[in-house]
Design an enzyme around this catalytic site. Structure first.
Site, PDB file in Angstrom:
ATOM      1  N   CYS A  25       8.411  -1.205  -8.098  1.00 20.93           N
ATOM      2  CA  CYS A  25       7.510  -1.369  -6.973  1.00 20.93           C
ATOM      3  C   CYS A  25       8.303  -1.328  -5.669  1.00 20.93           C
ATOM      4  O   CYS A  25       9.323  -2.011  -5.532  1.00 20.93           O
ATOM      5  CB  CYS A  25       6.788  -2.700  -7.125  1.00 20.93           C
ATOM      6  SG  CYS A  25       5.942  -3.225  -5.653  1.00 20.93           S
ATOM      7  N   CYS A  38       8.416  -4.747  -3.851  1.00 21.81           N
ATOM      8  CA  CYS A  38       9.328  -5.686  -4.537  1.00 21.81           C
ATOM      9  C   CYS A  38      10.754  -5.359  -4.122  1.00 21.81           C
ATOM     10  O   CYS A  38      11.563  -6.251  -3.848  1.00 21.81           O
ATOM     11  CB  CYS A  38       9.211  -5.582  -6.052  1.00 21.81           C
ATOM     12  SG  CYS A  38       7.742  -6.373  -6.730  1.00 21.81           S
ATOM     13  N   ASP A  92       5.584  -2.033   9.848  1.00 23.25           N
ATOM     14  CA  ASP A  92       5.186  -0.842   9.090  1.00 23.25           C
ATOM     15  C   ASP A  92       6.002   0.366   9.560  1.00 23.25           C
ATOM     16  O   ASP A  92       6.230   0.556  10.754  1.00 23.25           O
ATOM     17  CB  ASP A  92       3.687  -0.561   9.282  1.00 23.25           C
ATOM     18  CG  ASP A  92       3.150   0.387   8.218  1.00 23.25           C
ATOM     19  OD1 ASP A  92       2.375  -0.045   7.370  1.00 23.25           O
ATOM     20  OD2 ASP A  92       3.528   1.589   8.252  1.00 23.25           O
ATOM     21  N   HIS A 152       5.152 -10.288  -7.264  1.00 23.29           N
ATOM     22  CA  HIS A 152       4.310  -9.093  -7.372  1.00 23.29           C
ATOM     23  C   HIS A 152       2.868  -9.416  -7.783  1.00 23.29           C
ATOM     24  O   HIS A 152       2.619 -10.027  -8.801  1.00 23.29           O
ATOM     25  CB  HIS A 152       4.907  -8.116  -8.391  1.00 23.29           C
ATOM     26  CG  HIS A 152       4.163  -6.818  -8.429  1.00 23.29           C
ATOM     27  ND1 HIS A 152       4.446  -5.777  -7.568  1.00 23.29           N
ATOM     28  CD2 HIS A 152       3.109  -6.415  -9.174  1.00 23.29           C
ATOM     29  CE1 HIS A 152       3.614  -4.785  -7.803  1.00 23.29           C
ATOM     30  NE2 HIS A 152       2.787  -5.141  -8.774  1.00 23.29           N
ATOM     31  N   ASN A 185      -5.979  -2.781   1.958  1.00 24.91           N
ATOM     32  CA  ASN A 185      -6.581  -1.680   1.212  1.00 24.91           C
ATOM     33  C   ASN A 185      -6.433  -1.973  -0.274  1.00 24.91           C
ATOM     34  O   ASN A 185      -5.369  -2.384  -0.723  1.00 24.91           O
ATOM     35  CB  ASN A 185      -5.889  -0.359   1.554  1.00 24.91           C
ATOM     36  CG  ASN A 185      -6.120   0.040   3.007  1.00 24.91           C
ATOM     37  OD1 ASN A 185      -7.215  -0.141   3.525  1.00 24.91           O
ATOM     38  ND2 ASN A 185      -5.092   0.538   3.665  1.00 24.91           N
ATOM     39  N   HIS A 187       1.319  -3.045  -4.307  1.00 26.95           N
ATOM     40  CA  HIS A 187       1.806  -4.429  -4.186  1.00 26.95           C
ATOM     41  C   HIS A 187       0.975  -5.024  -3.064  1.00 26.95           C
ATOM     42  O   HIS A 187       0.964  -4.484  -1.944  1.00 26.95           O
ATOM     43  CB  HIS A 187       3.303  -4.415  -3.844  1.00 26.95           C
ATOM     44  CG  HIS A 187       3.944  -5.774  -3.708  1.00 26.95           C
ATOM     45  ND1 HIS A 187       5.057  -6.150  -4.445  1.00 26.95           N
ATOM     46  CD2 HIS A 187       3.654  -6.826  -2.920  1.00 26.95           C
ATOM     47  CE1 HIS A 187       5.420  -7.381  -4.104  1.00 26.95           C
ATOM     48  NE2 HIS A 187       4.582  -7.811  -3.173  1.00 26.95           N
ATOM     49  N   HIS A 239      -0.651  -6.337   0.044  1.00 29.51           N
ATOM     50  CA  HIS A 239      -0.112  -6.483   1.391  1.00 29.51           C
ATOM     51  C   HIS A 239      -1.260  -6.552   2.383  1.00 29.51           C
ATOM     52  O   HIS A 239      -2.329  -5.989   2.166  1.00 29.51           O
ATOM     53  CB  HIS A 239       0.839  -5.337   1.752  1.00 29.51           C
ATOM     54  CG  HIS A 239       0.272  -3.973   1.527  1.00 29.51           C
ATOM     55  ND1 HIS A 239       0.210  -3.383   0.281  1.00 29.51           N
ATOM     56  CD2 HIS A 239      -0.268  -3.074   2.402  1.00 29.51           C
ATOM     57  CE1 HIS A 239      -0.341  -2.185   0.394  1.00 29.51           C
ATOM     58  NE2 HIS A 239      -0.647  -1.975   1.670  1.00 29.51           N
ATOM     59  N   HIS A 290      -2.168  -5.721   6.290  1.00 31.14           N
ATOM     60  CA  HIS A 290      -1.783  -5.074   7.543  1.00 31.14           C
ATOM     61  C   HIS A 290      -2.246  -5.982   8.681  1.00 31.14           C
ATOM     62  O   HIS A 290      -3.405  -6.416   8.688  1.00 31.14           O
ATOM     63  CB  HIS A 290      -2.506  -3.737   7.718  1.00 31.14           C
ATOM     64  CG  HIS A 290      -2.217  -2.725   6.645  1.00 31.14           C
ATOM     65  ND1 HIS A 290      -1.357  -1.665   6.844  1.00 31.14           N
ATOM     66  CD2 HIS A 290      -2.667  -2.595   5.375  1.00 31.14           C
ATOM     67  CE1 HIS A 290      -1.313  -0.917   5.753  1.00 31.14           C
ATOM     68  NE2 HIS A 290      -2.097  -1.462   4.837  1.00 31.14           N
TER      69      HIS A 290
END
Ligand code: AMP
Length: 171
Positions: free
Chosen positions: A62, A65, A88, A104, A144, A155, A157, A159
């Site tokens: 990943c 990770c 980002d 994870h 998303n 993984h 996340h 934003h």
């Protein structure tokens, strides 16, 4: 978390190119916008390709990770033993931060009563992370989840988008 050397190299070069590109003040804004779009497209494709390769080779792997482990470089904003916030690589807003749990979890779809504590932990820290990033006038938090939402990194996340007026077309 193991990441194949070739994948680390290609992601490292994309990262370096983006750093040079977006720090170069001689680039006009229009060119920057064009290259940002191209880079974002290539990056998404590269990440999806990596994911597909990894599925094929059945390697447990990943990207985030590897970032959390420090095996792939990132521009860190906040870190503690449970979470990492970093910039980002292909910003979609004047300030674009990603917040990830170090442990994870593939996506929102995989949140369970057993692992959901990290979600409140992340959200309790988001205001301080946004403030540290210099966001002063509001921000959007997005996660998303799955194919239709175009999740490219599997993984979990969040934003954080801010630093300027965002489009009111996006939820
Ligand atoms: P999503 O498409 O919601 O899965 O978001 C993945 C995000 O990760 C995208 O906005 C990418 O630009 C970002 N990203 C991918 N690789 C990196 C990286 N090495 N460092 C920072 N951000 C990254």
């Amino acid at each position: 978390c193991r990441f194949q050397n070739q994948q680390i190299l290609s992601l490292r070069s994309i990262y370096s190119i983006s750093q040079i590109l977006f720090s170069d003040k001689t680039f006009c804004q229009e060119s920057q916008r064009f290259y940002k779009k191209a880079l974002h497209f290539d990056l998404k494709r590269a990440i999806l390709d990596c994911n597909n390769d990894l599925k094929r080779s059945r390697t447990m792997d990943c990207l985030f990770c590897a970032i959390a482990d420090g095996n792939i470089p990132s521009k860190k904003l906040y870190e503690d033993d449970k979470i990492l916030a970093f910039y980002d690589i292909a910003p979609q807003a004047p300030i674009h931060i990603l917040v990830i749990p170090k442990k994870h979890i593939a996506s929102v779809q995989e949140i369970t009563p057993q692992n959901s504590e990290i979600i409140s932990y992340i959200f309790e820290r988001i205001p301080a992370i946004a403030q540290k990033a210099g966001i002063t006038n509001g921000y959007r938090v997005i996660s998303n989840c799955g194919e239709d939402a175009c999740q490219s990194v599997k993984h979990l996340h969040f934003h954080i988008l801010g630093g300027g007026k965002l489009s009111d077309q996006m939820a």
